[in-house]
Design a protein around this motif. Structure first.
Motif, PDB file in Angstrom:
ATOM      1  N   ILE A   1       0.781  -1.077  -0.095  1.00 38.14           N
ATOM      2  CA  ILE A   1      -0.021   0.209   0.081  1.00 38.14           C
ATOM      3  C   ILE A   1       0.798   1.163  -0.196  1.00 38.14           C
ATOM      4  CG2 ILE A   1      -1.741   1.163   1.042  1.00 38.14           C
ATOM      5  CD1 ILE A   1      -2.658  -1.237   2.294  1.00 38.14           C
ATOM      6  N   GLY A   2       1.642   1.600   0.939  1.00 35.87           N
ATOM      7  CA  GLY A   2       2.550   2.597   1.082  1.00 35.87           C
ATOM      8  C   GLY A   2       1.883   3.827   1.593  1.00 35.87           C
ATOM      9  N   SER A   3       2.557   4.838   1.455  1.00 35.61           N
ATOM     10  CA  SER A   3       2.136   6.343   1.972  1.00 35.61           C
ATOM     11  C   SER A   3       2.867   7.154   0.933  1.00 35.61           C
ATOM     12  CB  SER A   3       2.366   6.519   3.521  1.00 35.61           C
ATOM     13  OG  SER A   3       3.786   6.696   3.759  1.00 35.61           O
ATOM     14  N   SER A   4       2.210   8.585   1.193  1.00 30.60           N
ATOM     15  CA  SER A   4       2.700   9.365   0.386  1.00 30.60           C
ATOM     16  C   SER A   4       2.457  10.979   0.845  1.00 30.60           C
ATOM     17  CB  SER A   4       2.051   9.374  -1.166  1.00 30.60           C
ATOM     18  OG  SER A   4       2.314  10.462  -1.959  1.00 30.60           O
ATOM     19  N   TYR A   5       3.380  11.777   0.525  1.00 33.06           N
ATOM     20  CA  TYR A   5       3.296  13.118   1.043  1.00 33.06           C
ATOM     21  C   TYR A   5       2.510  14.072  -0.065  1.00 33.06           C
ATOM     22  CZ  TYR A   5       6.317  11.880   4.779  1.00 33.06           C
ATOM     23  OH  TYR A   5       6.635  11.469   6.094  1.00 33.06           O
ATOM     24  N   ASN A   6       2.351  13.511  -1.365  1.00 32.76           N
ATOM     25  CA  ASN A   6       1.872  13.902  -2.510  1.00 32.76           C
ATOM     26  C   ASN A   6       0.413  13.975  -2.372  1.00 32.76           C
ATOM     27  OD1 ASN A   6       0.923  14.221  -5.412  1.00 32.76           O
ATOM     28  ND2 ASN A   6       2.795  13.803  -6.074  1.00 32.76           N
ATOM     29  N   ILE A   7      -0.280  15.204  -2.776  1.00 33.59           N
ATOM     30  CA  ILE A   7      -1.773  15.198  -2.810  1.00 33.59           C
ATOM     31  C   ILE A   7      -2.532  14.226  -3.676  1.00 33.59           C
ATOM     32  CG2 ILE A   7      -1.982  16.808  -4.788  1.00 33.59           C
ATOM     33  CD1 ILE A   7      -3.973  18.315  -3.203  1.00 33.59           C
ATOM     34  N   LEU A   8      -1.824  13.662  -4.515  1.00 39.08           N
ATOM     35  CA  LEU A   8      -2.419  12.540  -5.290  1.00 39.08           C
ATOM     36  C   LEU A   8      -2.424  11.284  -4.480  1.00 39.08           C
ATOM     37  CD1 LEU A   8      -1.196  13.514  -8.796  1.00 39.08           C
ATOM     38  CD2 LEU A   8      -3.206  14.126  -7.911  1.00 39.08           C
ATOM     39  N   GLY A   9      -1.669  11.065  -3.478  1.00 40.50           N
ATOM     40  CA  GLY A   9      -1.705   9.794  -2.678  1.00 40.50           C
ATOM     41  C   GLY A   9      -0.684   8.913  -3.360  1.00 40.50           C
ATOM     42  N   PRO A  10      -0.504   7.659  -2.640  1.00 41.86           N
ATOM     43  CA  PRO A  10       0.340   6.636  -3.166  1.00 41.86           C
ATOM     44  C   PRO A  10      -0.289   5.774  -4.312  1.00 41.86           C
ATOM     45  CG  PRO A  10      -0.855   5.989  -1.362  1.00 41.86           C
ATOM     46  CD  PRO A  10      -1.226   7.365  -1.422  1.00 41.86           C
ATOM     47  N   GLU A  11       0.501   5.279  -5.270  1.00 36.08           N
ATOM     48  CA  GLU A  11       0.170   4.517  -6.362  1.00 36.08           C
ATOM     49  C   GLU A  11      -0.330   3.120  -5.836  1.00 36.08           C
ATOM     50  OE1 GLU A  11       1.671   3.831 -10.443  1.00 36.08           O
ATOM     51  OE2 GLU A  11       2.183   6.012 -10.078  1.00 36.08           O
ATOM     52  N   ILE A  12      -1.453   2.862  -5.690  1.00 43.42           N
ATOM     53  CA  ILE A  12      -2.031   1.524  -5.249  1.00 43.42           C
ATOM     54  C   ILE A  12      -1.744   0.244  -6.209  1.00 43.42           C
ATOM     55  CG2 ILE A  12      -3.688   0.190  -3.987  1.00 43.42           C
ATOM     56  CD1 ILE A  12      -2.480   2.532  -2.320  1.00 43.42           C
ATOM     57  N   PRO A  13      -0.871  -0.612  -6.138  1.00 43.52           N
ATOM     58  CA  PRO A  13      -0.879  -1.642  -7.219  1.00 43.52           C
ATOM     59  C   PRO A  13      -2.369  -2.200  -7.417  1.00 43.52           C
ATOM     60  CG  PRO A  13       0.779  -1.744  -5.507  1.00 43.52           C
ATOM     61  CD  PRO A  13      -0.108  -0.801  -5.019  1.00 43.52           C
ATOM     62  N   ALA A  14      -2.493  -2.611  -8.789  1.00 41.97           N
ATOM     63  CA  ALA A  14      -3.542  -3.466  -9.059  1.00 41.97           C
ATOM     64  C   ALA A  14      -3.648  -4.718  -8.136  1.00 41.97           C
ATOM     65  CB  ALA A  14      -3.720  -3.791 -10.557  1.00 41.97           C
ATOM     66  N   ALA A  15      -2.562  -5.476  -7.955  1.00 40.46           N
ATOM     67  CA  ALA A  15      -2.678  -6.629  -7.233  1.00 40.46           C
ATOM     68  C   ALA A  15      -3.336  -6.595  -5.739  1.00 40.46           C
ATOM     69  CB  ALA A  15      -1.261  -7.221  -7.032  1.00 40.46           C
ATOM     70  N   THR A  16      -2.912  -5.415  -5.255  1.00 39.97           N
ATOM     71  CA  THR A  16      -3.429  -4.949  -3.696  1.00 39.97           C
ATOM     72  C   THR A  16      -4.910  -4.742  -3.924  1.00 39.97           C
ATOM     73  OG1 THR A  16      -1.475  -3.838  -3.157  1.00 39.97           O
ATOM     74  CG2 THR A  16      -3.373  -3.281  -2.191  1.00 39.97           C
ATOM     75  N   ILE A  17      -5.616  -4.051  -5.085  1.00 38.03           N
ATOM     76  CA  ILE A  17      -6.894  -3.755  -5.211  1.00 38.03           C
ATOM     77  C   ILE A  17      -7.757  -5.285  -5.092  1.00 38.03           C
ATOM     78  CG2 ILE A  17      -8.887  -2.875  -6.474  1.00 38.03           C
ATOM     79  CD1 ILE A  17      -7.251  -0.807  -4.823  1.00 38.03           C
ATOM     80  N   ASP A  18      -6.974  -6.072  -6.157  1.00 36.59           N
ATOM     81  CA  ASP A  18      -7.458  -7.558  -6.411  1.00 36.59           C
ATOM     82  C   ASP A  18      -7.589  -8.327  -4.986  1.00 36.59           C
ATOM     83  OD1 ASP A  18      -7.878  -6.925  -9.051  1.00 36.59           O
ATOM     84  OD2 ASP A  18      -5.997  -7.668  -9.783  1.00 36.59           O
ATOM     85  N   THR A  19      -6.582  -8.080  -4.280  1.00 37.90           N
ATOM     86  CA  THR A  19      -6.623  -9.168  -2.956  1.00 37.90           C
ATOM     87  C   THR A  19      -7.490  -8.792  -2.001  1.00 37.90           C
ATOM     88  OG1 THR A  19      -4.199  -9.559  -3.256  1.00 37.90           O
ATOM     89  CG2 THR A  19      -5.116  -9.544  -1.033  1.00 37.90           C
ATOM     90  N   PHE A  20      -7.670  -7.217  -2.049  1.00 36.82           N
ATOM     91  CA  PHE A  20      -8.981  -6.782  -1.281  1.00 36.82           C
ATOM     92  C   PHE A  20     -10.346  -7.172  -1.702  1.00 36.82           C
ATOM     93  CE2 PHE A  20      -5.765  -3.320   0.599  1.00 36.82           C
ATOM     94  CZ  PHE A  20      -5.721  -4.179   2.052  1.00 36.82           C
ATOM     95  N   ARG A  21     -10.303  -6.991  -2.959  1.00 38.65           N
ATOM     96  CA  ARG A  21     -11.563  -7.446  -3.516  1.00 38.65           C
ATOM     97  C   ARG A  21     -12.045  -8.756  -3.235  1.00 38.65           C
ATOM     98  NH1 ARG A  21     -15.107  -5.164  -7.267  1.00 38.65           N
ATOM     99  NH2 ARG A  21     -13.341  -3.587  -7.738  1.00 38.65           N
ATOM    100  N   GLN A  22     -10.888  -9.574  -3.423  1.00 41.81           N
ATOM    101  CA  GLN A  22     -11.268 -11.065  -3.188  1.00 41.81           C
ATOM    102  C   GLN A  22     -11.677 -11.335  -1.654  1.00 41.81           C
ATOM    103  OE1 GLN A  22      -7.922 -13.791  -3.963  1.00 41.81           O
ATOM    104  NE2 GLN A  22      -8.855 -15.788  -3.451  1.00 41.81           N
TER     105      GLN A  22
END
Length: 289
Positions: free
Chosen positions: A172-193
């Motif tokens: 997941i990670g964190s970011s100081y950028n206003i756009l936030g961290p780039e969440i890998p597609a694999a992370t989203i797939d894992t949470f979806r499952q």
């Protein structure tokens, strides 16, 4: 008056802490007597004396007010999948005094939402809505000033972020950028499952918790019992609590906001727990301890 209220404590165990917070009076949008979901200020004089539960057709449970069957705002018969949830809902109704404060009955509201499904969504739509919070998760957005807050966020948010990454084997990670961290597609797939493993009722509660904390990370940590309600709420309000400590609080206002958030979060977490248990509570477990 609903002797099962006390007996439920034997079966729920750790849920007693959540019930304590659920008894608060924060706002929601439930009104049992209307045909539409009304505003949070709805109150009315109490119209019943006794609250009870009964098993209905198909193994579901009903809540009765003076032997009258409770119905949802949409006019459907109010039924829940197991005895534990029925007793918890009945507890809310039994706890009402001379005036019914519908906005304090969070478990009832969540049941109404699951039964009526006023937004007509299916599980996949609910999962998609929940996963949108991953991209804007509270614990992922950091600020680079002042240094004291930067350090506070690192010390308080990083441990739970690392825990969930290890728990679900995701990045997941964190970011100081206003756009936030780039969440890998694999992370989203894992949470979806993972979210897909919840039944419709439990997912209703989990989505509610996520919307309160504005965080999938904190919500899953709470439901997995890695965090308590108090800890999850405090972490979701970390920057606000920092500002309060630095500049002071508005008398009663900030405390009310915190208790309100605790109540809603506790109710949602308890709802997930109770609706995940689809088996009935054995009568012997319902007896007084």
């Amino acid at each position: 008056m609903l002797r099962s209220i006390v007996r439920l404590q034997c079966q729920l165990g750790s849920s007693r802490t959540l019930l304590k917070y659920c008894s608060r009076d924060p706002a929601s949008n439930f009104s049992i007597q209307s045909n539409a979901y009304s505003s949070a200020i709805t109150e009315r004089r109490k119209f019943y004396k006794d609250v009870s539960i009964a098993q209905g057709e198909g193994g579901v449970y009903e809540v009765h007010l003076d032997r009258r069957k409770l119905k949802t705002p949409g006019g459907k018969l109010f039924t829940v999948p197991n005895e534990a949830l029925a007793v918890a809902v009945a507890t809310e109704w039994d706890a009402q005094k001379e005036t019914l404060k519908y906005y304090s009955m969070h478990l009832t509201t969540l049941c109404n939402t699951a039964i009526d499904n006023p937004t007509h969504r299916d599980k996949q739509q609910m999962i998609t809505a929940s996963l949108k919070f991953v991209e804007t998760d509270t614990v992922c957005y950091r600020i680079d000033d002042p240094p004291a807050l930067v350090e506070l966020q690192k010390n308080e948010w990083d441990p739970v972020l690392h825990w969930i990454e290890n728990r679900y084997n995701v990045e997941i990670g964190s970011s100081y950028n206003i756009l936030g961290p780039e969440i890998p597609a694999a992370t989203i797939d894992t949470f979806r499952q993972h979210l897909n493993s919840y039944n419709f009722w439990s997912l209703t509660g989990l989505e509610f918790v996520i919307s309160q904390l504005k965080s999938v990370v904190l919500s899953l940590a709470l439901v997995d019992r890695h965090l308590t309600v108090e800890e999850a709420v405090l972490l979701s309000r970390l920057e606000e609590e920092y500002q309060i400590e630095r500049w002071g609080s508005v008398e009663w206002c900030h405390d009310y906001d915190m208790y309100e958030l605790r109540a809603r979060t506790a109710a949602g977490a308890l709802f997930v727990q109770l609706s995940s248990e689809m088996s009935s509570v054995k009568r012997k477990l319902m007896q007084d301890c």
